[in-house]
Design an enzyme around this catalytic site. Structure first.
Site, mmCIF file in Angstrom:
data_model
loop_
_atom_site.group_PDB
_atom_site.id
_atom_site.type_symbol
_atom_site.label_atom_id
_atom_site.label_comp_id
_atom_site.label_asym_id
_atom_site.label_seq_id
_atom_site.Cartn_x
_atom_site.Cartn_y
_atom_site.Cartn_z
ATOM 1 N N MET A 30 84.151 126.060 23.615
ATOM 2 C CA MET A 30 85.325 126.187 24.478
ATOM 3 C C MET A 30 85.206 125.202 25.650
ATOM 4 O O MET A 30 85.856 125.354 26.679
ATOM 5 C CB MET A 30 85.470 127.626 24.981
ATOM 6 C CG MET A 30 85.683 128.606 23.813
ATOM 7 S SD MET A 30 86.537 130.106 24.244
ATOM 8 C CE MET A 30 85.451 130.805 25.448
ATOM 9 N N HIS A 34 77.398 122.356 28.499
ATOM 10 C CA HIS A 34 76.110 122.375 29.177
ATOM 11 C C HIS A 34 75.028 122.082 28.139
ATOM 12 O O HIS A 34 75.332 121.888 26.948
ATOM 13 C CB HIS A 34 75.879 123.714 29.909
ATOM 14 C CG HIS A 34 76.059 124.918 29.035
ATOM 15 N ND1 HIS A 34 75.167 125.241 28.041
ATOM 16 C CD2 HIS A 34 77.031 125.855 28.985
ATOM 17 C CE1 HIS A 34 75.571 126.340 27.434
ATOM 18 N NE2 HIS A 34 76.714 126.737 27.973
ATOM 19 N N GLY A 36 73.033 123.838 26.555
ATOM 20 C CA GLY A 36 73.029 124.696 25.363
ATOM 21 C C GLY A 36 73.880 124.072 24.261
ATOM 22 O O GLY A 36 73.434 123.930 23.109
ATOM 23 N N HIS A 37 75.106 123.645 24.606
ATOM 24 C CA HIS A 37 75.978 123.011 23.607
ATOM 25 C C HIS A 37 75.345 121.725 23.081
ATOM 26 O O HIS A 37 75.408 121.418 21.888
ATOM 27 C CB HIS A 37 77.326 122.635 24.232
ATOM 28 C CG HIS A 37 78.112 123.798 24.771
ATOM 29 N ND1 HIS A 37 78.370 123.965 26.113
ATOM 30 C CD2 HIS A 37 78.707 124.838 24.133
ATOM 31 C CE1 HIS A 37 79.096 125.049 26.289
ATOM 32 N NE2 HIS A 37 79.311 125.612 25.116
ATOM 33 N N ASP A 150 74.732 134.120 22.499
ATOM 34 C CA ASP A 150 75.812 134.981 22.002
ATOM 35 C C ASP A 150 75.353 135.610 20.686
ATOM 36 O O ASP A 150 75.925 135.352 19.619
ATOM 37 C CB ASP A 150 77.087 134.152 21.802
ATOM 38 C CG ASP A 150 77.554 133.536 23.111
ATOM 39 O OD1 ASP A 150 77.709 134.275 24.085
ATOM 40 O OD2 ASP A 150 77.724 132.307 23.157
HETATM 41 O O1 PAF Z 1 81.169 130.680 21.696
HETATM 42 C C1 PAF Z 1 82.265 130.151 21.956
HETATM 43 O O2 PAF Z 1 82.367 129.220 22.748
HETATM 44 C C2 PAF Z 1 83.521 130.672 21.257
HETATM 45 O O3 PAF Z 1 83.459 132.044 21.077
HETATM 46 C C3 PAF Z 1 83.830 129.952 19.932
HETATM 47 C C4 PAF Z 1 82.735 130.167 18.907
HETATM 48 C C5 PAF Z 1 83.984 128.448 20.188
HETATM 49 C C6 PAF Z 1 85.140 130.475 19.346
HETATM 50 O O4 PAF Z 1 86.211 130.264 20.200
#
Ligand code: PAF
Length: 287
Positions: A30, A34, A36-37, A150
């Site tokens: 979304m 950061h 993590g991504h 998550d």
């Molecule tokens: O973890 C997230 O950023 C969101 O839940 C995702 C997986 C992109 C779905 O909108």
């Protein structure tokens, strides 16, 4: 890095990659990226030929009164970070592109959603599985990458891919933390200076509580967590110990568990977890 915002363009690109026999790794996000991504991108880069990242703040997974409107967004900064991290294609659809009309079917997550964030954010995981079903159909990735912060999302998405036969492998990647242990999250920017100094207590308390669970059981572990958190200004939304990934109340024979918590500060609700095993390690011998 290619930046595309329409499904028509990205489907064409993917068709070409597949014709060339290239494997595709997918990092759905979304935005407000950061480390993590970026770790997910680097994992995808080492596993797959092409890495596609999506940035889409999905309205369906925010409940009334949640932070959809003020979710942090900074697309220019995200483009820079994604490019540096090695993303090949950045997919940035708008709401009308992914949801052009009122959907005639809906996807509902029926398992692993009555606890933790599923209990405190009703409908949240239906929104997550709906948008991921659309994105998996558009991108058709070989592998898809999610952060273990998550953990419930990972469990639910594994259920989605299994139940609906999406031919993508769901890969979870360990939580990336600040030096003081706070899990990296786009929502950390909402913390006041005072809250930022308090927030690392969440991870510290989870760690100690997981150790206490081994010797003294669930109630003692949870009480310890609550006691530790009584010094911070945030309120505990939940603290639970469950089996992982089934997310059931554990019995004595269950060995793979998660201790997970959500804490509500004034403008940010933070989540964190530790997955641990209760099995005693068996000593290995060369003989
Ligand atoms: O973890 C997230 O950023 C969101 O839940 C995702 C997986 C992109 C779905 O909108």
């Amino acid at each position: 890095m290619n930046i595309v915002s329409t499904t028509r363009e990205i489907k064409k690109m993917i068709k070409d990659y597949k014709k060339q026999g290239k494997t595709i790794g997918f990092v759905p996000t979304m935005g407000f990226l950061h480390e993590g991504h970026l770790t997910l991108v680097s994992k995808s880069g080492s596993d797959c030929d092409i890495t596609i990242m999506s940035i889409f703040v999905n309205p369906l997974q925010f409940g009334p009164g949640e932070d959809y409107d003020r979710y942090p967004r900074d697309i220019e900064r995200d483009i820079e970070l994604a490019e540096k991290a090695g993303v090949d294609v950045l997919f940035t659809p708008d709401v009308n592109e992914l949801y052009p009309a009122e959907p005639s079917v809906s996807v509902k997550a029926v398992e692993r959603t009555d606890v933790l964030c599923g209990a405190s954010r009703p409908g949240h995981f239906d929104g997550v599985v709906t948008v991921l079903s659309i994105l998996f159909n558009i991108i058709d990735p070989d592998k898809s990458y999610f952060g273990q912060k998550d953990a419930q999302q990972v469990a639910v998405v594994k259920g989605l891919a299994g139940s609906l036969h999406f031919p993508t492998e769901i890969i979870s990647v360990e939580t990336i933390r600040e030096q003081d242990g706070l899990a990296k999250s786009s929502r950390n920017v909402y913390l006041s200076d005072q809250e930022r100094t308090e927030a690392p207590v969440i991870y510290q308390a989870l760690k100690t509580a997981s150790e206490i669970y081994m010797t003294d059981g669930s109630n003692a572990a949870i009480e310890h967590f609550k006691h530790e958190l009584s010094t911070v200004s945030g309120d505990i939304d939940y603290i639970e110990i469950l089996t992982y990934p089934e997310l059931q109340v554990p019995s004595e024979s269950d060995t793979r568990l998660i201790i997970a918590a959500a804490v509500r500060f004034e403008r940010a609700r933070l989540i964190d977890n530790i997955i641990f095993t209760t099995e005693e390690e068996t000593a290995c011998s060369d003989q």
